[in-house]
Design a protein around this motif. Structure first.
Motif, mmCIF file in Angstrom:
data_model
loop_
_atom_site.group_PDB
_atom_site.id
_atom_site.type_symbol
_atom_site.label_atom_id
_atom_site.label_comp_id
_atom_site.label_asym_id
_atom_site.label_seq_id
_atom_site.Cartn_x
_atom_site.Cartn_y
_atom_site.Cartn_z
ATOM 1 N N UNK A 122 0.840 -1.199 0.000
ATOM 2 C CA UNK A 122 0.000 0.000 0.000
ATOM 3 C C UNK A 122 0.879 1.254 0.000
ATOM 4 N N UNK A 123 1.909 1.243 0.845
ATOM 5 C CA UNK A 123 2.816 2.401 0.938
ATOM 6 C C UNK A 123 3.594 2.610 -0.354
ATOM 7 N N UNK A 124 4.205 1.552 -0.874
ATOM 8 C CA UNK A 124 5.021 1.672 -2.077
ATOM 9 C C UNK A 124 4.170 2.090 -3.280
ATOM 10 N N UNK A 125 2.993 1.517 -3.401
ATOM 11 C CA UNK A 125 2.122 1.846 -4.537
ATOM 12 C C UNK A 125 1.723 3.309 -4.534
ATOM 13 N N UNK A 126 1.434 3.838 -3.343
ATOM 14 C CA UNK A 126 1.048 5.244 -3.234
ATOM 15 C C UNK A 126 2.247 6.169 -3.312
ATOM 16 N N UNK B 283 -6.866 -3.428 -6.979
ATOM 17 C CA UNK B 283 -7.497 -3.432 -8.301
ATOM 18 C C UNK B 283 -6.684 -2.634 -9.320
ATOM 19 N N UNK B 284 -6.088 -1.531 -8.850
ATOM 20 C CA UNK B 284 -5.275 -0.724 -9.766
ATOM 21 C C UNK B 284 -3.991 -1.454 -10.152
ATOM 22 N N UNK B 285 -3.396 -2.143 -9.199
ATOM 23 C CA UNK B 285 -2.180 -2.905 -9.513
ATOM 24 C C UNK B 285 -2.482 -3.979 -10.549
ATOM 25 N N UNK C 255 -6.900 4.987 -2.173
ATOM 26 C CA UNK C 255 -7.251 5.413 -0.815
ATOM 27 C C UNK C 255 -7.357 4.251 0.160
ATOM 28 N N UNK C 256 -7.554 3.030 -0.360
ATOM 29 C CA UNK C 256 -7.655 1.865 0.519
ATOM 30 C C UNK C 256 -7.030 0.660 -0.183
ATOM 31 N N UNK C 257 -6.884 -0.443 0.569
ATOM 32 C CA UNK C 257 -6.146 -1.581 0.029
ATOM 33 C C UNK C 257 -6.834 -2.210 -1.188
ATOM 34 N N UNK C 258 -8.154 -2.248 -1.185
ATOM 35 C CA UNK C 258 -8.863 -2.842 -2.314
ATOM 36 C C UNK C 258 -8.679 -2.011 -3.578
#
Length: 211
Positions: free
Chosen positions: A142-146, A161-163, A154-157
């Motif tokens: 979550x941290x690395x992706x953002x 889905x974006x990944x 904004x949230x893990x889901x």
């Protein structure tokens, strides 16, 4: 972030670590499932210390059921929330025997029906044990992706889905491991080691550190 940048990021991560995998110790899909259930709010190191003693004694659903709840707890009591986890593992072992001939299912619906198995745990098992392109978004991913801009959400889901949508297909199966390891050892929460990061020039984080 554009597709070309993402492709280069994962190319570099792959070149640095061609065969990434989990740091949990396991030798079967069942051992992986139990380790992942135990790993919630616990470190991989702590889980490995427990399972390294447990698995030589009991590493099948029937063997763990034969240990009994108290017997299982004696092996996992060093892990946080071990009472609830042990109860879930006993119930999961019973369900595996009753519904799946003692085998770990390779589909999300069946996995998430097991006690103690949520979406993230199911994703780890689907990806690591069965090679499916699933993303188990933990705090590191979550941290690395953002932070990098690879797949902000904004949230893990949303990040998951974006990944799955944005990571180039050739990298999808291993991306989960690369991102976790990168977050664990380089793109750390409190002090990212930007100066020694192989993707620093591609990362869109605005507050880069000199280290």
């Amino acid at each position: 972030m554009n597709k070309q940048k993402r492709t280069e990021i994962f190319t570099r991560l792959r070149d640095q670590n061609p065969n990434p995998t989990t740091e949990l110790n396991y030798s079967s899909s069942f051992e992986l499932l139990i380790a992942v259930i135990l790993s919630a709010q616990a470190t991989d190191v702590g889980v490995n210390k427990a399972t390294d003693k447990l698995y030589p004694v009991a590493n099948t659903p029937q063997a763990i059921l034969d240990l009994g709840l108290d017997g299982l707890k004696s092996y996992v009591k060093t892990i946080g929330l071990y009472n609830a986890k042990a109860e879930n593992i006993i119930k999961t072992c019973a369900m595996l025997l009753e519904l799946h001939n003692g085998e770990v299912p390779d589909n999300r619906e069946a996995l998430e029906a097991l006690p103690g198995v949520g979406r993230k745990t199911a994703n780890v098992v689907l990806n690591t044990a069965f090679g499916q392109p699933a993303m188990a978004v933990d705090t590191h991913i979550f941290r690395v992706s953002n932070r990098t801009g690879i797949a902000p959400g904004k949230n893990v889901l949303e990040v998951e889905k974006r990944l799955l949508r944005l990571v180039p297909k050739e990298f999808l199966v291993d991306a989960h491991h690369w991102l976790i390891l990168h977050g664990r050892y380089v793109c750390k929460a409190r002090k990212p080691q930007c100066g020694s990061c192989i993707i620093e020039d591609l990362c869109e984080f605005k507050k880069k550190t000199s280290d």
